[in-house]
Design a protein around this motif. Structure first.
Motif, PDB file in Angstrom:
ATOM      1  N   ARG A  95      -1.983  -0.151  -5.938  1.00  0.00           N
ATOM      2  CA  ARG A  95      -2.753  -0.944  -4.972  1.00  0.00           C
ATOM      3  C   ARG A  95      -1.878  -1.628  -3.927  1.00  0.00           C
ATOM      4  O   ARG A  95      -2.355  -2.466  -3.163  1.00  0.00           O
ATOM      5  N   ASP A 150      -1.034   0.912   1.596  1.00  0.00           N
ATOM      6  CA  ASP A 150      -1.860   2.099   1.738  1.00  0.00           C
ATOM      7  C   ASP A 150      -1.033   3.318   1.320  1.00  0.00           C
ATOM      8  O   ASP A 150       0.136   3.175   0.946  1.00  0.00           O
ATOM      9  N   ALA A 184      -6.937  -9.332  -1.780  1.00  0.00           N
ATOM     10  CA  ALA A 184      -6.165  -8.773  -0.666  1.00  0.00           C
ATOM     11  C   ALA A 184      -6.645  -9.272   0.687  1.00  0.00           C
ATOM     12  O   ALA A 184      -7.845  -9.464   0.919  1.00  0.00           O
ATOM     13  N   PRO A 227      -7.526  -8.136   4.127  1.00  0.00           N
ATOM     14  CA  PRO A 227      -7.974  -6.789   4.485  1.00  0.00           C
ATOM     15  C   PRO A 227      -7.087  -6.039   5.472  1.00  0.00           C
ATOM     16  O   PRO A 227      -6.929  -4.827   5.351  1.00  0.00           O
ATOM     17  N   ARG A 275      -3.307  -5.788   3.657  1.00  0.00           N
ATOM     18  CA  ARG A 275      -3.394  -5.393   2.246  1.00  0.00           C
ATOM     19  C   ARG A 275      -2.385  -6.134   1.366  1.00  0.00           C
ATOM     20  O   ARG A 275      -2.229  -5.825   0.197  1.00  0.00           O
TER      21      ARG A 275
END
Length: 262
Positions: free
Chosen positions: A94, A97, A174, A176, A179
């Protein structure tokens, strides 16, 4: 960008030698350093890439300890640590990306010690040992504040040893766009007690929430956290949240982690 020398050694010994040159800087996955170079926030005269050192890559497990090479990417950790240490693998899966996970390395993340990075919480929450080219450092002694560690100039993280707990969970709230965690909590239950590490919240970087550790070590249940609250002192204040908001999230996320493990 600006002109600089570039070297890609094949061994730790050669990398250490190269980094002894004046104003040389190590380059891991480049997820933090390259943007800094573009913005001219960092201007080393020489970059020493660690990506060609195979001895610093890979995941292995033996005797209840998972060892991860400092040059191992988040993507590989997510895949290869899944069976031996699922809580750590879940955290790695996680981060950022897919592009970040395919390039960023665990050693680079720990050495940079961003106050909102994920891996410092795993290292501190697991009671990991950071292995360098010259010594071994307990995670409790490694992090020295905002973007600071006890690493000496030119010292390289070659691997990280994670004792595997009975169970562990990383809960991340997170932001957004980036992240990065606005706040995240890593809870690890060992036979002799519980460790709770918090990232994203404090101006001083990752830290252990000792009150929660004591309560959960006596009674590993969500109810054990009732009445506990993290202090808002020295919490980060920005457009995403107040210190009080971040302190509140610490309690919420810790309860979620414990609930998922109970």
């Amino acid at each position: 960008m600006y002109a600089f020398e570039f070297e890609k050694p094949k061994s730790v010994a050669d990398a250490v030698t190269a980094l002894k040159e004046e104003d040389a800087q190590a380059l891991g996955g480049g997820q933090t350093l390259i943007p800094s170079l573009k913005a001219r926030l960092a201007m080393p005269s020489k970059l020493v890439s660690l990506s060609g050192i195979e001895e610093m890559k890979g995941v292995s497990s033996e005797g209840g300890v998972v060892t991860i090479g400092g040059g191992t990417t988040h993507e590989v950790v997510a895949e290869q640590a899944a069976e031996a240490y699922p809580g750590l693998a879940s955290l790695a899966s996680r981060i950022g990306d897919p592009a970040v996970r395919s390039r960023g390395t665990i050693g680079g993340s720990l050495a940079n010690n961003d106050p909102s990075a994920c891996y410092p919480a795993a290292a501190l929450g697991s009671g990991a040992t950071i292995v360098t080219d010259s010594r071994e450092i307990a995670a409790d002694d490694f992090f020295a504040g905002l973007f600071e560690t006890v690493l000496e100039e030119g010292e390289i993280i070659t691997s990280v040893k994670f004792p595997v707990p009975e169970k562990a969970r990383y809960e991340k709230f997170a932001q957004p766009a980036s992240r990065f965690p606005l706040v995240a909590v890593f809870v690890a239950k060992f036979s002799d007690g519980v460790r709770v590490a918090v990232t994203g919240a404090s101006e001083n970087g990752v830290f252990r929430w000792s009150e929660a550790e004591s309560a959960l070590s006596s009674d590993f249940s969500v109810g054990a956290l009732d009445g506990l609250s993290a202090s808002a002192d020295q919490m980060i204040a920005d457009l995403h949240g107040t210190p009080a908001y971040r302190a509140h999230l610490i309690g919420v996320l810790t309860k979620r982690a414990v609930a998922s493990l109970s």
